[in-house]
Design a protein around this motif. Sequence first.
Motif, PDB file in Angstrom:
ATOM      1  N   LEU A   5       0.858  -1.182   0.000  1.00 40.94           N
ATOM      2  CA  LEU A   5       0.000   0.000   0.000  1.00 40.94           C
ATOM      3  C   LEU A   5       0.893   1.230   0.000  1.00 40.94           C
ATOM      4  O   LEU A   5       1.693   1.422   0.917  1.00 40.94           O
ATOM      5  N   GLY A 166      -3.919   9.642  -1.098  1.00 43.74           N
ATOM      6  CA  GLY A 166      -4.634   8.377  -0.967  1.00 43.74           C
ATOM      7  C   GLY A 166      -3.674   7.210  -1.113  1.00 43.74           C
ATOM      8  O   GLY A 166      -2.677   7.298  -1.831  1.00 43.74           O
ATOM      9  N   LYS A 167      -3.983   6.112  -0.414  1.00 42.51           N
ATOM     10  CA  LYS A 167      -3.125   4.928  -0.539  1.00 42.51           C
ATOM     11  C   LYS A 167      -3.854   3.840  -1.293  1.00 42.51           C
ATOM     12  O   LYS A 167      -5.036   3.589  -1.066  1.00 42.51           O
ATOM     13  N   ALA A 241     -11.703   6.960 -11.270  1.00 40.22           N
ATOM     14  CA  ALA A 241     -12.092   6.022 -10.208  1.00 40.22           C
ATOM     15  C   ALA A 241     -13.519   6.294  -9.730  1.00 40.22           C
ATOM     16  O   ALA A 241     -14.266   5.365  -9.416  1.00 40.22           O
ATOM     17  N   GLU A 245     -16.668   3.792 -10.190  1.00 37.17           N
ATOM     18  CA  GLU A 245     -17.365   3.354  -8.982  1.00 37.17           C
ATOM     19  C   GLU A 245     -18.889   3.444  -9.170  1.00 37.17           C
ATOM     20  O   GLU A 245     -19.609   2.513  -8.830  1.00 37.17           O
TER      21      GLU A 245
ATOM     22  N   GLU B  23      -4.234   3.212   8.295  1.00 34.66           N
ATOM     23  CA  GLU B  23      -3.194   2.436   7.612  1.00 34.66           C
ATOM     24  C   GLU B  23      -3.212   0.994   8.105  1.00 34.66           C
ATOM     25  O   GLU B  23      -3.024   0.058   7.330  1.00 34.66           O
ATOM     26  N   SER B  26      -6.174  -0.807   6.455  1.00 35.56           N
ATOM     27  CA  SER B  26      -5.933  -1.071   5.032  1.00 35.56           C
ATOM     28  C   SER B  26      -4.919  -2.198   4.853  1.00 35.56           C
ATOM     29  O   SER B  26      -5.089  -3.071   4.008  1.00 35.56           O
ATOM     30  N   LEU B  30      -5.242  -5.834   3.033  1.00 34.23           N
ATOM     31  CA  LEU B  30      -4.315  -6.288   1.985  1.00 34.23           C
ATOM     32  C   LEU B  30      -3.771  -7.678   2.325  1.00 34.23           C
ATOM     33  O   LEU B  30      -3.715  -8.565   1.480  1.00 34.23           O
ATOM     34  N   ASP B  35      -8.246  -6.202  -2.082  1.00 32.51           N
ATOM     35  CA  ASP B  35      -7.813  -4.907  -2.591  1.00 32.51           C
ATOM     36  C   ASP B  35      -8.214  -3.872  -1.530  1.00 32.51           C
ATOM     37  O   ASP B  35      -9.204  -4.059  -0.811  1.00 32.51           O
ATOM     38  N   ALA B  36      -7.461  -2.822  -1.419  1.00 36.79           N
ATOM     39  CA  ALA B  36      -7.795  -1.791  -0.427  1.00 36.79           C
ATOM     40  C   ALA B  36      -7.398  -0.423  -0.953  1.00 36.79           C
ATOM     41  O   ALA B  36      -6.410  -0.284  -1.666  1.00 36.79           O
ATOM     42  N   LYS B  37      -8.204   0.571  -0.597  1.00 38.55           N
ATOM     43  CA  LYS B  37      -7.841   1.963  -0.894  1.00 38.55           C
ATOM     44  C   LYS B  37      -8.208   2.801   0.320  1.00 38.55           C
ATOM     45  O   LYS B  37      -9.181   2.491   1.019  1.00 38.55           O
ATOM     46  N   LYS B  38      -7.436   3.849   0.539  1.00 41.75           N
ATOM     47  CA  LYS B  38      -7.810   4.756   1.627  1.00 41.75           C
ATOM     48  C   LYS B  38      -7.482   6.184   1.238  1.00 41.75           C
ATOM     49  O   LYS B  38      -6.608   6.426   0.406  1.00 41.75           O
ATOM     50  N   SER B  39      -8.195   7.110   1.827  1.00 44.68           N
ATOM     51  CA  SER B  39      -7.978   8.507   1.458  1.00 44.68           C
ATOM     52  C   SER B  39      -8.274   9.431   2.626  1.00 44.68           C
ATOM     53  O   SER B  39      -9.255   9.255   3.341  1.00 44.68           O
ATOM     54  N   ARG B  56     -11.560   1.610   2.330  1.00 46.30           N
ATOM     55  CA  ARG B  56     -12.448   0.709   1.603  1.00 46.30           C
ATOM     56  C   ARG B  56     -11.673  -0.547   1.229  1.00 46.30           C
ATOM     57  O   ARG B  56     -10.548  -0.469   0.764  1.00 46.30           O
ATOM     58  N   HIS B  62     -12.619   0.589  -6.592  1.00 46.27           N
ATOM     59  CA  HIS B  62     -12.311   1.670  -7.536  1.00 46.27           C
ATOM     60  C   HIS B  62     -12.057   2.979  -6.794  1.00 46.27           C
ATOM     61  O   HIS B  62     -10.953   3.472  -6.738  1.00 46.27           O
ATOM     62  N   SER B  63     -13.106   3.534  -6.201  1.00 47.80           N
ATOM     63  CA  SER B  63     -12.984   4.852  -5.582  1.00 47.80           C
ATOM     64  C   SER B  63     -12.371   4.755  -4.190  1.00 47.80           C
ATOM     65  O   SER B  63     -12.718   3.873  -3.418  1.00 47.80           O
ATOM     66  N   PRO B  64     -11.465   5.660  -3.863  1.00 51.00           N
ATOM     67  CA  PRO B  64     -10.941   5.683  -2.495  1.00 51.00           C
ATOM     68  C   PRO B  64     -11.910   6.365  -1.517  1.00 51.00           C
ATOM     69  O   PRO B  64     -11.695   6.298  -0.308  1.00 51.00           O
TER      70      PRO B  64
END
Lengths: 593, 195
Positions: A5, A166-167, A241, A245, B23, B26, B30, B35-39, B56, B62-64
């Motif tokens: 990540l 964002g990660k 994205a 979504e 973190e 997320s 993983l 799959d992971a996303k963060k914002s 997420r 797709h979207s964070p």
Amino acid sequence: MTKKLLSGDEAIARGAWEYGVRFASAYPGTPSTEILEAVAQYREIEAQWSTNEKVAFEIAMGASIGGARTLVAMKHVGVNVAADPLMTFAYTGVNGGFILVSADDPSMHSSQNEQDNRRFAAFARIPMLEPSDSAEAKDFVGAALEISETFDSPVMLRITTRTAHGKSVAVLGERQEHALRNPGKIDREKFVMLPMYARRRRVVIAEREQRLAQFAEETPLNRIEPGDRRVGFVTSGGAYAYVKEVWPGASFLKLGLTNPIPAGMIRRFAASVDRLIVVEELDPYLEEQIRILGLPVEGKSIFPAIGELTPDIVRACLAKAGLLEAAAAPTHAAVDGLTPRPPAMCPGCPHLGMYLALGKLRDATITGDIGCYTLGALPPVNALDTCICMGASIGTAVGIQKARGDGKNIVAVIGDSTFLHSGITGLLDAIYNKSTITIIISNNGITAMTGGQEHAASGHNLRGEPTYSVDLVALCKGLGVEHVFAADPTDHKAFSQLVKRETQADHLSVIVSSQPCVLYPQKVKRGKYAVDAEICIGCGACRKSACPALLKSDQKTAKGHFKTVIDGELCTGCGLCASVCPVSAIQPVAKGV
Amino acid sequence: MTTPTTNILLVGVGGQGIILASEIISETALRSGLDAKKSEVHGMSQRGGVVSSHVRFGPVVHSPLIEEGRADVILSFEILESLRWLNFLAPAGAVLANTQKIVPPIAAAGLTTYLADPAAELTARVPGAVLVPADAIARELGNTRLVNSVMLGVLSTMTPLAEDAWRAVVAEFVPAKARDANLAAFERGRALRAR
């Protein structure tokens, strides 16, 4: 295969390492700062904080001319500072591959404007790549370096706050070493931009644009994802994205290369769908170019041109356009009327003492600058009258004197890092043109707002190694200021008297107000202070400093005034409140208590 | 959690360690093969401001950013902050809220008002909200910075992510000298929900 990540910023740093970058530079600026901080972990890359974005760009440009693969990173407004070398480096082209990372900040989370820097790539006629997530951010560094060397051009890698911070998951690779390109003699007709050579290069740039336009049609950076033919979305970067979504089954033309745009591909895509819709943050940059192609296209008639997009906004706009069902209203509502939490200066922040003294001036005009001290414009400090861009405080104050004819009571407030970035030239102009304003350099020894980066007067470089540190007092004297004072903002009486006297004087003065930042380079550890409630007269003079550690006590004086109590967990022991107290009710806490 | 993507919204006040917590979540996702996303947004908000972090995870994300009305969990590190973000809560979503109150300087100075009883307000609006005395537990364990791991312990009982992955990531991501204390705080959080 290692998956990790990474933030977009970390992914760009990783990409720089993997694809053989040898030199990287930057001036800190949200949301780009973490790129160089991450690059600093890789010993194979010579990396540095520079004094400003123009210098960072020029040194990176030199490294490219010298043959190294190079990256320079800055926030969107930093590109304004670096625009001079950028616009002509676009003419000369590169030697080693060169990437300019522009980190834009739609919605201005930490910025003074939200300019769309995609315009800069078009303006400079250089290729631009826009990653949608961290995996692309890393890969696009490699693609950008290839494009840079193949097409002999600097390349812009444009990210936004969400892609920068964002990660998401990226697959790590190994480093590929790239030897210096053409390390011998420098091609003067390419790099000396005398008019006679520049005119020739201008033609070369036009040819380059044509070759890049062809490349845009073929590169896998741009791809069509066929789907529901009723709508075709042209999109790039973070916006991709969000649309993916809310409408995963639609047709997409996903652009990784957004300057130049692939005209042929767009025409083919448009012919395959009923409605062509561009989804992009900020300006109608792609939309305008597609309209010029003569294609019926929608974009800003559906989506806002102000602020960042979110999946909520994309869904709501598509629903309003009759394309998608509206989201069901949330079952819960946010509670209204909660206390806001405006960002505030820290307990013991040295800017507080400076503002406490400035608050005692009558009818002062105070121009501000970019840094934590910009928060002095907000309640309860309410001190600043202007804040426009890096370094502008001094020029603005000089100009206000020019308009009014008198420099008394006109003060410019600027931080140490900002002064070194672009305040020095303003000061020189003030001296040269006989200004009589007062300048306060609020010197906390670090670039604090962006998270504590070193600078040319902090004594250390990006990697934390000791280095030369410029003496701000000597610098101002050397420039020619006769009245330069080193002062301590936590010694309230002396500091306040000095400010009062100098703002009334008929000469230019610089007050270098020095105390360390309480957070960086490490949290300060000093003895704390406490209020003796027996002695406190509830005058509230200390609380005027707006230090978050000073609270109203439950106890009132006979006259009904609240006494002060110090929050022992928050107090960082600067002693400002003790120096303000008229009855010495605030004293250091004895050790061991 | 009906959607294939799990949405967790972390909210609180700058300086509470929310970014580290997001973190950890997320990374745990993983390591659980997802799959992971963060914002979130860094910068000015860190100076005692309102902080929110979107996490997420699922097979493909797709979207964070989480949409309104779609957060499976709101993990609130400060009681008042849970109320500010309730529009993000999914109809069947859960709220886990640290009962700690952090009064901002402008409210302390009397310029604004900090709601008298945010916990009552929360339970009135979300009857199933879980109130976690994370600050008290952290103090009992000797360090207020352990709030973070207590909250993650509670959360870990409500996600499909592997227990062992949680422990491994917490151990790895917290400062080495505070590892045991954080793991203890994590277990205390888990035990709260087990009861």
